[in-house]
Design an enzyme around this catalytic site. Structure first.
Site, short mmCIF file in Angstrom:
data_model
loop_
_atom_site.label_atom_id
_atom_site.label_comp_id
_atom_site.label_asym_id
_atom_site.label_seq_id
_atom_site.Cartn_x
_atom_site.Cartn_y
_atom_site.Cartn_z
N THR A 31 57.95 30.04 28.69
CA THR A 31 57.83 29.99 27.27
C THR A 31 58.36 31.38 26.78
OG1 THR A 31 55.49 29.03 27.38
CG2 THR A 31 55.99 29.65 25.25
N GLU A 51 45.31 30.11 22.90
CA GLU A 51 46.72 30.08 23.06
C GLU A 51 47.25 31.63 23.12
OE1 GLU A 51 47.29 27.17 23.88
OE2 GLU A 51 48.58 26.36 22.11
P1 ADP Z 1 52.09 23.92 27.79
O1 ADP Z 1 53.44 24.32 27.90
O2 ADP Z 1 51.60 22.51 28.49
O3 ADP Z 1 51.41 23.99 26.33
P2 ADP Z 1 51.38 26.78 28.02
O4 ADP Z 1 52.59 27.10 28.35
O5 ADP Z 1 50.66 26.63 26.73
O6 ADP Z 1 51.30 24.99 28.57
O7 ADP Z 1 50.09 27.12 28.96
C1 ADP Z 1 50.00 27.17 30.15
C2 ADP Z 1 49.79 28.94 30.77
O8 ADP Z 1 48.30 29.04 30.30
C3 ADP Z 1 49.75 28.95 32.13
O9 ADP Z 1 50.29 30.48 32.05
C4 ADP Z 1 48.51 29.13 32.63
O10 ADP Z 1 48.11 29.55 33.76
C5 ADP Z 1 47.50 29.43 31.43
N1 ADP Z 1 46.29 28.73 31.20
C6 ADP Z 1 45.04 29.55 31.55
N2 ADP Z 1 43.95 28.58 31.45
C7 ADP Z 1 44.44 27.47 31.19
C8 ADP Z 1 43.89 25.85 31.26
N3 ADP Z 1 42.58 25.97 31.36
N4 ADP Z 1 44.70 24.99 31.22
C9 ADP Z 1 46.22 25.02 31.07
N5 ADP Z 1 46.71 26.42 31.10
C10 ADP Z 1 45.85 27.54 31.41
#
Ligand code: ADP
Length: 306
Positions: free
Chosen positions: A181, A128
């Protein structure tokens, strides 16, 4: 070579009144991941289906979380990861947490479970940190432990599993727009009034009590967020219409999923959750924004072999 395929659940963080502390795990929304032990020390990511994400170990949350675990064990073991992405990154349904938790759960399993599932949380939090700059636990805790979780404190880490009433269903709409975010954090105020604080902790306490008592009315009354939602909802076109349609269709309550743009509603029973989905679909189609709708009960298992 030993190998395992796991389901990596999507999660709803915050759950309205529990900004940064509450989360729940979804049963019907998630990714799949296959982790295979290799002869070479470290972690490779050989395949990502469904989305364009980095294969480089240190740029992918699965790689970073997995390496954090191996470092803690001072292990010379090696693993290859294949990810089948079903949750879109940046949806607000815990896409990054699904990959971080799937990796640490599967590697720990293949190594004979040197850590308990709860002890895996700090390693998944490193994923994260890569995704958002902050090592938060409100998605990874429910993804790993299942059900509802409360992150009472991150330093020291104190995570409590809460009960999940059996008839609780989530309807989640993901409007296909991008909200960074960083933007959704930046617009938040750093101060709040005593009046709003009292309302918020009343609701958070009410929601936790409602989960323990399986009191769906109390859960519904408590799903109110006077701190974050009034500010963040401005970034989500149609938020007010979605929420109103969900409540009119019989939802217990709802709000923004994580930092958005997804919006969730909780209902008692699958039939009600389906009615809520229809109502949301009808009200959102005229907006001309593509969207997905998911209907899911609460996943009580967390990450599991699939
Ligand atoms: P969500 O809003 O669905 O929680 P996040 O914003 O926490 O998604 O995460 C997305 C970010 O993490 C993007 O910038 C993405 O490129 C990066 N990322 C890196 N590896 C992964 C992965 N295996 N799965 C999803 N996102 C990833």
């Amino acid at each position: 070579m030993k190998s395992i395929r796991v389901f990596c659940p999507g999660t709803i963080a915050n759950v309205s009144c529990g900004f940064d502390v509450l989360g729940l795990s979804l049963a019907g929304v998630g990714d799949y991941m296959t982790v295979t032990q290799t002869a070479t020390k470290g972690i490779t990511i050989s395949e990502i289906l469904g989305q364009d994400l980095p294969l480089e170990t240190t740029q992918n949350v699965a790689g970073v979380a997995g390496l954090a675990l191996l470092e803690a064990l001072e292990s010379d073991a090696g693993f290859d990861i294949k990810i089948d992405k079903r949750i879109k990154a940046g949806s607000g349904i815990g896409s990054s947490a699904a990959s971080s938790t799937g990796a640490v759960w599967a590697i720990n399993h293949l190594l004979g479970n040197p850590f308990t599932t709860k002890e895996l949380i700090p390693f998944a939090m490193e994923g994260e940190r890569l995704a958002s700059g902050v090592a938060h636990a409100d998605n990874v805790a429910p993804a790993l432990l299942g059900g509802f979780t409360l992150v009472r404190s991150t330093d020291p880490l104190d995570v409590i599993s809460l009960p999940s009433p059996g008839e609780l269903y989530a309807t989640v709409i993901h409007p296909q727009i991008e909200i960074k975010t960083a933007d959704s954090r930046r617009i938040l105020k750093s101060n709040l009034s005593l009046k709003d604080a009292i309302t918020q902790w009343g609701n958070l306490g009410g929601l936790v009590a409602g989960l323990y008592r399986e009191d769906y009315e109390l859960i519904g009354r408590s799903l109110q967020d006077v701190v974050i939602e009034p500010i963040r909802s401005i970034l989500i076109p149609g938020f007010t219409e979605i929420k109103e349609a969900a409540l009119n269709a019989g939802a217990l309550g709802g709000g923004i999923s994580g930092s958005g743009p997804s919006v969730f509603a909780l209902s008692k029973g699958k039939d009600n959750a389906l009615k809520v989905a229809d109502a949301i679909r009808n009200v959102y189609e005229p907006f001309g924004i593509s969207f997905d709708i998911h209907i899911s009960n609460i996943n009580k298992k967390g990450v599991y072999p699939a």
